[in-house]
Design an enzyme around this catalytic site. Structure first.
Site, PDB file in Angstrom:
ATOM      1  N   ALA A  48       0.783  -1.239   0.000  1.00 32.02           N
ATOM      2  CA  ALA A  48       0.000   0.000   0.000  1.00 32.02           C
ATOM      3  C   ALA A  48       0.813   1.286   0.000  1.00 32.02           C
ATOM      4  CB  ALA A  48      -0.911   0.008   1.243  1.00 32.02           C
ATOM      5  N   SER A  49       2.138   1.207  -0.052  1.00 33.42           N
ATOM      6  CA  SER A  49       2.917   2.415   0.257  1.00 33.42           C
ATOM      7  C   SER A  49       3.488   3.155  -0.939  1.00 33.42           C
ATOM      8  CB  SER A  49       4.058   2.060   1.226  1.00 33.42           C
ATOM      9  OG  SER A  49       4.956   1.157   0.621  1.00 33.42           O
ATOM     10  N   THR A  50       3.500   2.546  -2.109  1.00 34.31           N
ATOM     11  CA  THR A  50       4.029   3.218  -3.305  1.00 34.31           C
ATOM     12  C   THR A  50       3.212   2.806  -4.526  1.00 34.31           C
ATOM     13  OG1 THR A  50       5.620   1.427  -3.753  1.00 34.31           O
ATOM     14  CG2 THR A  50       6.421   3.267  -2.436  1.00 34.31           C
ATOM     15  N   ALA A 139       5.095  -5.927  -4.968  1.00 33.12           N
ATOM     16  CA  ALA A 139       6.146  -5.973  -5.987  1.00 33.12           C
ATOM     17  C   ALA A 139       7.479  -6.197  -5.282  1.00 33.12           C
ATOM     18  CB  ALA A 139       6.173  -4.680  -6.788  1.00 33.12           C
ATOM     19  N   TYR A 234       9.833  -9.314 -20.988  1.00 34.96           N
ATOM     20  CA  TYR A 234       8.769  -9.128 -20.002  1.00 34.96           C
ATOM     21  C   TYR A 234       7.692 -10.198 -20.133  1.00 34.96           C
ATOM     22  CZ  TYR A 234       5.868  -6.976 -16.520  1.00 34.96           C
ATOM     23  OH  TYR A 234       5.152  -6.770 -15.374  1.00 34.96           O
ATOM     24  N   LEU A 272       4.372   2.406 -16.381  1.00 44.30           N
ATOM     25  CA  LEU A 272       4.664   3.631 -15.643  1.00 44.30           C
ATOM     26  C   LEU A 272       6.021   3.527 -14.973  1.00 44.30           C
ATOM     27  CD1 LEU A 272       1.179   4.312 -14.048  1.00 44.30           C
ATOM     28  CD2 LEU A 272       2.347   5.787 -15.663  1.00 44.30           C
ATOM     29  N   THR A 274       8.027   3.081 -12.070  1.00 42.74           N
ATOM     30  CA  THR A 274       7.946   2.596 -10.692  1.00 42.74           C
ATOM     31  C   THR A 274       9.317   2.068 -10.320  1.00 42.74           C
ATOM     32  OG1 THR A 274       7.354   0.337 -11.312  1.00 42.74           O
ATOM     33  CG2 THR A 274       5.524   1.894 -11.009  1.00 42.74           C
TER      34      THR A 274
END
Length: 395
Positions: A48-50, A139, A234, A272, A274
């Protein structure tokens, strides 16, 4: 202290509490500007933090006035040493949620462990009773398995043969060719164990076993597909195998949730900047071209725009609009034919000399540093800041 960015490769070793706080406030302001979403009222965000997880927590709280519990694994600051950006982000989120009269509690620890699952179960029982929405947005590059105790490590590798293509060092702008050797031994299995769907299902099973999921509860995990140019490393590589497993797990979770009318979805999101994507060769060059094109077309989105659209138009907008494999697609603008055709053309032309003109390397770099609270508009980076910040709910 005065905190400046210090980088090593694709990691920034420092983070800025004021910059992180402003970044969170900016995301909250965006969600509020878009109006209320008739969404879930009791939400658990795992990771939940990034990034997408933080955006999910912000959208739940400030879009739907939801009570939120956030789970993450971040380092608090010590005197003279800044904490991790996720810690500062969460401190800022809780501060703003409290101001708005919203319930917000956080648990800092290894989300893969049975101990953290048990803490969350007990907190839900104590405070919320049941959960309406579970967001799974972990992640992590490593996982200690809660049953065997064995530590598994994921890898970023193609499967079958060496992959060679262009990449860019986004710090210097140098475009070069990179070759990545294929997976070997247990690389694929280990990556699936870390990044696949097993832990997601363990979380849902743990909550369901204690009757902590409300009637009609929904759970969503995040995935990525991407274009042809990144497929070998990927989607057709080790990470892709893990994403395939994650997506398959959505169906088994949905089956398990039938008894309460619940549903599990995978949302395929846009590429995006990250912490995770910065580590993948080829991706920074692709994103710098993608950003330039999508900004020119007026369809660029960051994490918060993506998740606000996911919530307002898909999850709670009346039409989830699944693709042929049962996935929600909010990468739809990225994968538009005109966007991908332009990227394919520019990819062939991209060099160190012209990338600053044909791509958005400056935008990529700014987004990267913003992850750590730097290069955020409106922040005085010459000012002294107190690096020691606390999160009220986990003191």
């Amino acid at each position: 202290m005065i905190i400046e960015p210090r980088t090593r490769g694709f990691i920034c070793l420092t983070s800025h509490p004021t910059g992180c706080e402003q970044n969170v406030k900016d995301q909250i302001a965006y969600v509020q500007s878009k109006g209320k979403i008739e969404g879930a009222k009791k939400v658990l965000v795992i990771g939940a933090s990034t990034g997408f997880g933080l955006a999910s927590r912000i959208t739940s709280a400030f879009g739907s006035d939801a009570a939120t519990i956030g789970v993450f694994f971040d380092k608090p600051a010590t005197e003279g040493k800044p904490g991790s950006p996720g810690f500062y982000n969460t401190a800022a989120f809780e501060k703003e949620a409290t101001k708005a009269g919203l319930y917000a509690k956080s648990i800092n620890g290894d989300a893969f462990s049975n101990e953290i699952k048990e803490q969350v179960v007990n907190l839900i029982k104590q405070d919320l009773g049941q959960i309406d929405l579970v967001i799974y947005s972990l992640a992590s590059p490593v996982r200690t398995h809660p049953v065997s105790g064995k530590r598994f490590k994921s890898v970023l590798k193609p499967i079958g043969e060496v992959f060679t293509n262009k990449t860019v060092d986004f710090h210097t702008g140098k475009v070069s060719e990179i070759s990545i050797n294929p997976a070997e031994g247990d690389d694929v299995a280990n990556t699936v164990t870390v990044m696949g769907g097993e832990d997601w299902k363990m979380w849902i099973d743990a909550l369901q076993a204690e009757n902590l999921l409300s009637e009609g509860a929904t759970t969503v995990a995040y995935s990525y597909i991407g274009p042809e140019v990144t497929k070998p490393v990927y989607r057709n590589g080790t990470i892709g195998a893990a994403k395939d497993d994650l997506e398959a797990t959505a169906f088994s979770i949905s089956e398990a949730l039938k008894s309460i009318g619940g549903k599990a979805y995978v949302s395929v999101n846009k590429a995006l900047v990250t912490q995770a994507s910065s580590a993948i060769p080829v991706i920074p060059l692709y994103i710098s071209l993608l950003y330039k094109i999508m900004k020119a077309k007026g369809i660029h989105e960051g994490c918060i725009e993506q998740i606000q659209r996911l919530y307002s138009e898909r999850l709670f907008g009346g039409d989830v609009a699944l693709d042929e494999k049962g996935r929600i697609r909010v990468d739809d603008w990225e994968m538009r034919e005109d966007v991908q055709a332009e990227i394919a053309e520019l990819w062939q032309k991209a060099t160190t000399e012209n990338l600053s003109e044909i791509g958005d390397l400056e935008g990529y770099s700014k987004e990267f540093f913003k992850l750590f609270g730097f290069k955020v508009d409106g922040v005085d980076y010459d000012a002294q800041v107190n690096e020691v910040v606390t999160i009220p709910s986990i003191q």
